[in-house]
Design a protein around this motif. Structure first.
Motif, PDB file in Angstrom:
ATOM      1  N   THR A   1       0.864  -1.132   0.014  1.00  0.00           N
ATOM      2  CA  THR A   1       0.025   0.074  -0.059  1.00  0.00           C
ATOM      3  C   THR A   1       1.047   1.144  -0.166  1.00  0.00           C
ATOM      4  O   THR A   1       1.723   1.235   0.797  1.00  0.00           O
ATOM      5  CB  THR A   1      -0.869   0.061   1.326  1.00  0.00           C
ATOM      6  OG1 THR A   1      -0.122  -0.265   2.561  1.00  0.00           O
ATOM      7  CG2 THR A   1      -1.985  -1.110   1.166  1.00  0.00           C
TER       8      THR A   1
ATOM      9  N   LEU B   1      -2.161  -1.439  -3.638  1.00  0.00           N
ATOM     10  CA  LEU B   1      -2.883  -0.109  -3.646  1.00  0.00           C
ATOM     11  C   LEU B   1      -2.099   0.893  -3.616  1.00  0.00           C
ATOM     12  O   LEU B   1      -1.389   1.143  -2.792  1.00  0.00           O
ATOM     13  CB  LEU B   1      -4.140  -0.384  -2.500  1.00  0.00           C
ATOM     14  CG  LEU B   1      -5.042   0.975  -2.606  1.00  0.00           C
ATOM     15  CD1 LEU B   1      -5.907   0.881  -3.883  1.00  0.00           C
ATOM     16  CD2 LEU B   1      -5.953   0.986  -1.262  1.00  0.00           C
TER      17      LEU B   1
ATOM     18  N   ARG C   1      -5.612  -0.584  -9.421  1.00  0.00           N
ATOM     19  CA  ARG C   1      -5.083  -0.492  -8.103  1.00  0.00           C
ATOM     20  C   ARG C   1      -4.629   0.961  -7.685  1.00  0.00           C
ATOM     21  O   ARG C   1      -3.672   1.213  -7.086  1.00  0.00           O
ATOM     22  CB  ARG C   1      -4.016  -1.190  -8.204  1.00  0.00           C
ATOM     23  CG  ARG C   1      -4.075  -2.979  -8.322  1.00  0.00           C
ATOM     24  CD  ARG C   1      -2.859  -3.716  -8.656  1.00  0.00           C
ATOM     25  NE  ARG C   1      -2.241  -3.288 -10.195  1.00  0.00           N
ATOM     26  CZ  ARG C   1      -2.903  -3.920 -11.050  1.00  0.00           C
ATOM     27  NH1 ARG C   1      -4.142  -4.813 -11.062  1.00  0.00           N
ATOM     28  NH2 ARG C   1      -2.288  -3.573 -12.335  1.00  0.00           N
TER      29      ARG C   1
ATOM     30  N   PHE D   1       0.251   2.524   5.601  1.00  0.00           N
ATOM     31  CA  PHE D   1       0.875   2.376   4.499  1.00  0.00           C
ATOM     32  C   PHE D   1       2.473   1.720   4.549  1.00  0.00           C
ATOM     33  O   PHE D   1       3.162   1.955   5.444  1.00  0.00           O
ATOM     34  CB  PHE D   1       1.071   3.594   3.669  1.00  0.00           C
ATOM     35  CG  PHE D   1      -0.036   4.164   3.456  1.00  0.00           C
ATOM     36  CD1 PHE D   1      -0.733   4.071   2.286  1.00  0.00           C
ATOM     37  CD2 PHE D   1      -0.716   4.979   4.261  1.00  0.00           C
ATOM     38  CE1 PHE D   1      -2.281   4.432   1.927  1.00  0.00           C
ATOM     39  CE2 PHE D   1      -2.044   5.826   3.834  1.00  0.00           C
ATOM     40  CZ  PHE D   1      -2.860   5.533   2.693  1.00  0.00           C
TER      41      PHE D   1
END
Length: 271
Positions: free
Chosen positions: A114, A138, A160, A178
């Motif tokens: 992420t 993502l 994505r 993240f």
């Protein structure tokens, strides 16, 4: 595993892809909506990107630079003539493509990461990062400029990647959310760069990578002290040790810096 088929930019809700098999397809916007942490549980507005700021007055001071970044015209040319013309001057001949490639290497983009792209502009970096991720990966691009985000949704959407209009000095995400966080060619424009860096580190997972590209004054020490962080047209010229020092104070480790022309590229790991 979260499937990513059936993407449509701006689609907020999750939909059943194969109800008989119990498989649910989540769009990037729906995944990002589930990650947002907003005061009082407020719901963001879906404009193709998720708007967490609404129509209220901006906290950002209006300067020549900030006005340009919120301009519809500049947003359309920003990653083209604007950045491609300015970057070689700022970073000693570096091209836009080489800057993106360096960002990919420095962040180690890939797999199920992420990634948060702070001050993402029209999403050129965000879109490229997303191309390199696996199905579970993502990228979230966040910016204050609606004009920039409209360009991002139109030109750099994908299965994505999704976008948020939000305040980089008060990121609407939980701690350690993240795996990688970056901010390229924008920190010198924001009002509170110290707070933005602290927020970037806050949402970074332990051991994750944070990368910054920003200005580097490269002035004699006496001149730099006299300058004292003042701005020209809203653009701040950072001293060589400012960004590395702020990341150290925020708890980062293994901090490295590369200076090219009047730009600096700084990498660090979350503590």
């Amino acid at each position: 595993m979260v499937a990513q088929d059936g993407f449509r930019a701006g689609e907020f809700t999750a939909s059943a892809a194969c109800a008989g098999e119990g498989i649910i397809t989540y769009t990037p916007v729906a995944r990002i909506a589930s990650m947002l942490v907003l005061p009082g549980g407020e719901a963001p507005t879906d404009r193709g990107y998720l708007d967490t700021l609404g129509q209220g007055p901006s906290r950002q001071r209006r300067t020549v630079a900030s006005a340009a970044m919120n301009s519809g015209f500049v947003s359309r040319i920003y990653e083209g003539p604007w950045r491609q013309g300015a970057l070689p001057l700022l970073a000693a001949g570096m091209t836009m493509r080489s800057e993106i490639d360096k960002a990919v290497r420095d962040l180690r983009v890939g797999g199920s990461q992420t990634v948060l792209d702070v001050a993402c502009g029209p999403g050129n970096f965000s879109g490229r990062f997303a191309d390199l991720l696996g199905d579970d990966g993502l990228v979230v691009g966040i910016d204050m400029s609606a004009a920039m985000l409209e360009q991002a949704v139109d030109h750099n959407a994908g299965p994505r990647v999704g976008y948020v209009r939000g305040d980089a000095a008060l990121l609407p995400f939980a701690d350690a959310e993240f795996d990688a966080v970056c901010c390229y060619a924008a920190l010198y424009l924001v009002d509170e760069p110290e707070r933005v860096l602290a927020e970037m580190v806050r949402v970074l997972a332990p051991g994750g990578r944070v990368c910054v590209m920003t200005s580097c004054a490269r002035l004699p020490a006496a001149v730099q002290r006299a300058w004292g962080g003042r701005r020209v047209g809203g653009v701040r010229l950072f001293g060589r040790d400012e960004i590395t020092g702020l990341l150290h104070d925020a708890g980062c480790t293994r901090i490295t810096q590369q200076v090219r022309g009047f730009a600096q590229f700084v990498q660090a790991y979350g503590g």
